[in-house]
Design an enzyme around this catalytic site. Sequence first.
Site, short mmCIF file in Angstrom:
data_model
loop_
_atom_site.label_atom_id
_atom_site.label_comp_id
_atom_site.label_asym_id
_atom_site.label_seq_id
_atom_site.Cartn_x
_atom_site.Cartn_y
_atom_site.Cartn_z
N LYS A 154 1.12 -1.10 -0.16
CA LYS A 154 0.38 -0.24 0.40
C LYS A 154 0.82 1.32 -0.16
O LYS A 154 0.45 1.87 -0.85
CB LYS A 154 -0.77 -0.37 0.60
CG LYS A 154 -1.84 -0.96 1.60
CD LYS A 154 -3.00 -0.71 2.36
CE LYS A 154 -2.44 -1.85 3.77
NZ LYS A 154 -2.25 -3.14 3.52
N ILE A 155 1.77 0.91 0.67
CA ILE A 155 2.56 2.64 1.23
C ILE A 155 3.95 3.08 0.16
O ILE A 155 3.67 3.58 -0.47
CB ILE A 155 3.48 2.70 2.71
CG1 ILE A 155 1.94 2.76 3.64
CG2 ILE A 155 4.46 3.68 3.01
CD1 ILE A 155 2.71 2.38 5.33
N THR A 232 11.28 4.21 6.45
CA THR A 232 10.46 4.81 7.37
C THR A 232 9.76 3.65 7.49
O THR A 232 8.27 4.07 8.22
CB THR A 232 9.00 5.85 6.80
OG1 THR A 232 8.46 5.00 5.31
CG2 THR A 232 9.33 7.04 6.25
N SER A 233 9.56 2.60 7.40
CA SER A 233 9.09 1.32 7.78
C SER A 233 9.84 0.40 9.16
O SER A 233 8.55 1.15 10.05
CB SER A 233 9.36 0.65 6.88
OG SER A 233 8.58 -1.05 6.96
N ARG A 234 10.50 -0.43 9.15
CA ARG A 234 10.90 -0.50 10.79
C ARG A 234 12.05 0.03 10.60
O ARG A 234 13.08 -0.53 9.97
CB ARG A 234 10.46 -1.91 10.98
CG ARG A 234 8.59 -1.84 11.44
CD ARG A 234 8.02 -1.54 13.01
NE ARG A 234 6.70 -2.12 13.41
CZ ARG A 234 5.65 -0.39 12.11
NH1 ARG A 234 6.34 0.59 11.62
NH2 ARG A 234 4.97 -0.82 12.34
N ASP A 258 12.72 7.58 9.48
CA ASP A 258 11.42 8.01 10.78
C ASP A 258 11.65 6.46 11.73
O ASP A 258 10.86 6.78 12.38
CB ASP A 258 10.61 8.26 9.43
CG ASP A 258 9.33 8.44 10.54
OD1 ASP A 258 9.10 9.66 12.01
OD2 ASP A 258 7.97 7.70 10.56
N GLU A 263 14.06 2.91 19.15
CA GLU A 263 13.30 3.27 19.11
C GLU A 263 12.30 3.27 20.60
O GLU A 263 12.25 4.15 21.05
CB GLU A 263 12.47 3.99 17.76
CG GLU A 263 11.45 2.43 17.36
CD GLU A 263 10.49 3.02 16.70
OE1 GLU A 263 11.07 3.77 15.30
OE2 GLU A 263 9.27 2.86 16.57
N HIS A 295 9.45 8.72 14.84
CA HIS A 295 8.18 7.96 14.17
C HIS A 295 7.13 8.05 14.12
O HIS A 295 6.21 8.42 14.52
CB HIS A 295 7.53 7.03 15.02
CG HIS A 295 7.14 5.29 14.38
ND1 HIS A 295 7.50 4.13 14.66
CD2 HIS A 295 6.15 5.41 13.98
CE1 HIS A 295 7.15 3.18 14.24
NE2 HIS A 295 6.56 3.79 13.39
N GLN A 296 6.85 9.40 13.24
CA GLN A 296 5.66 10.54 13.33
C GLN A 296 5.44 10.16 11.94
O GLN A 296 3.99 11.39 10.81
CB GLN A 296 6.53 11.79 13.38
CG GLN A 296 6.92 12.65 12.08
CD GLN A 296 7.29 14.17 12.70
OE1 GLN A 296 8.19 14.51 13.19
NE2 GLN A 296 6.29 15.01 11.32
P1 NAD Z 1 1.97 -3.53 3.06
O1 NAD Z 1 1.20 -5.07 4.24
O2 NAD Z 1 0.32 -3.23 1.84
O3 NAD Z 1 3.02 -4.24 1.76
C1 NAD Z 1 3.91 -4.43 2.47
C2 NAD Z 1 4.78 -5.06 1.44
O4 NAD Z 1 6.22 -5.33 1.60
C3 NAD Z 1 4.16 -6.27 0.38
O5 NAD Z 1 3.80 -6.04 -1.21
C4 NAD Z 1 5.21 -7.11 0.58
O6 NAD Z 1 5.00 -7.89 0.00
C5 NAD Z 1 6.34 -7.01 1.09
N1 NAD Z 1 7.06 -7.26 1.80
C6 NAD Z 1 7.43 -8.57 2.40
N2 NAD Z 1 7.88 -9.07 2.62
C7 NAD Z 1 9.18 -8.48 1.72
C8 NAD Z 1 10.92 -9.23 1.07
N3 NAD Z 1 11.29 -9.48 2.60
N4 NAD Z 1 11.18 -8.07 0.88
C9 NAD Z 1 10.46 -7.14 -0.57
N5 NAD Z 1 9.14 -7.05 0.42
C10 NAD Z 1 8.36 -7.46 0.57
O7 NAD Z 1 2.46 -3.02 4.01
P2 NAD Z 1 1.86 -1.65 3.77
O8 NAD Z 1 0.76 -0.81 4.16
O9 NAD Z 1 2.55 -1.29 2.80
O10 NAD Z 1 2.79 -0.82 5.23
C11 NAD Z 1 4.12 -1.15 4.87
C12 NAD Z 1 5.47 -0.96 6.32
O11 NAD Z 1 5.21 0.10 6.61
C13 NAD Z 1 4.12 -1.61 7.78
O12 NAD Z 1 5.31 -2.89 7.81
C14 NAD Z 1 4.71 -0.99 8.85
O13 NAD Z 1 6.81 -1.23 9.50
C15 NAD Z 1 5.36 0.46 8.36
N6 NAD Z 1 4.67 1.12 8.26
C16 NAD Z 1 5.02 2.98 9.25
C17 NAD Z 1 5.14 4.11 9.84
C18 NAD Z 1 5.71 4.92 10.28
O14 NAD Z 1 4.71 5.68 10.94
N7 NAD Z 1 6.61 5.03 9.90
C19 NAD Z 1 3.03 3.50 9.93
C20 NAD Z 1 3.03 2.80 9.17
C21 NAD Z 1 3.19 1.51 8.98
#
Ligand code: NAD
Length: 341
Positions: A154-155, A232-234, A258, A263, A295-296
């Site tokens: 999604k993101i 911005t993921s983890r 982020d 953290e 983490h914002q």
């Molecule tokens: P999502 O599930 O829609 O997309 C994640 C994608 O990563 C999927 O397409 C999946 O197939 C892929 N993936 C899984 N394992 C993988 C790998 N080993 N190598 C490559 N791709 C791989 O999730 P999303 O809603 O897009 O969110 C993504 C990440 O953003 C979340 O996991 C979360 O950690 C992070 N996030 C951060 C914040 C923030 O405030 N900083 C907020 C929300 C989410």
Amino acid sequence: MKVAVFSTKPYDRHFLDAANAAYGHELVYLEPLLSSNTASLTSGFPAVCLFVNDTADAKTLDILAANGTKLIALRCAGFNNVDLKRAAELGITVVRVPAYSPYSVAEFAVALLLTLNRKIHKAYNRVREGNFALDGLAGFDLHNRTVGVIGTGKIGFIFAEIMKGFGCEILGYDLHPNPKFAEAVGRYVELSELLSSADVISLHCPLTPGTRHLIDREAIALMKPGAMLINTSRGALVDTEAAIEGLKSRQIGALGLDVYEQEADLFFEDLSNEIIQDDVFERLLMFPNVIVTGHQAFLTTEALSNIAETTLANIAEVEQHRHCVHEVKAEQQVALAKALA
Ligand code: NAD
């Protein structure tokens, strides 16, 4: 339902109170994080509402169950902080907010990228001090540059679409390719090709056993010298010590974070009067080409309002014994870890 809302911040309260006008739950706001040390606060609450750094491990869940808690409503997407197997054994239902605004995070990743590239963080301070010199503020045109997106869910997909709008070539890497991405946005390549070709790399995959330190010394060595890395993921997707070495050798040209591996000891709290004990974190802050935010990325009014609305709707569904589509089960946690490992 009577709900103990743990680790409450003023913005949680504001958005939950607004959304609760339509539900009428009895929300009791608590500032502490949930852990086995604070679990006694759940006495008399059939439901608790938790965020990312609250811990519902087996020990904590046992106390919750003894106190009569039957529902954990996570006001976040991730559920790695809940022992779902133990929750199921204790008859505690767990619900979450699977999506709230992918735009909030994707747009924040772009903000980090643009700030680092055009040195807005340095320019802001210079101008306030009356220093209008431009030395050291040069960036590069994004047009025609290559942007690598790791995780095109999604993101990542939205981030890729925005960067395509800048005229960038988009490369994607994903374990489960998204047909929409390949049709309209970019080209899937192997991780090694993405790392060696991209001028900017942005991480959007989840943290799993298989993605921990995805960006390690070897991955950094493969990167195009001077490439920019955005996370911005983890936090634990990046080996921070390896990133520091990469910054020192200039293999990493700029780093926007982020999220940070450790953290949980720092973020979401005002520590401005404390001495931070994390030397790795402090070293990161010394680089002029590093930006760290706490983490914002999710913090937009749209996201906070969606989080509040879905959280309260989830609670109402469980209270009314209706099937909640956002319930998370132990099997899901095991299956997800296996699929993504
Ligand atoms: P999502 O599930 O829609 O997309 C994640 C994608 O990563 C999927 O397409 C999946 O197939 C892929 N993936 C899984 N394992 C993988 C790998 N080993 N190598 C490559 N791709 C791989 O999730 P999303 O809603 O897009 O969110 C993504 C990440 O953003 C979340 O996991 C979360 O950690 C992070 N996030 C951060 C914040 C923030 O405030 N900083 C907020 C929300 C989410």
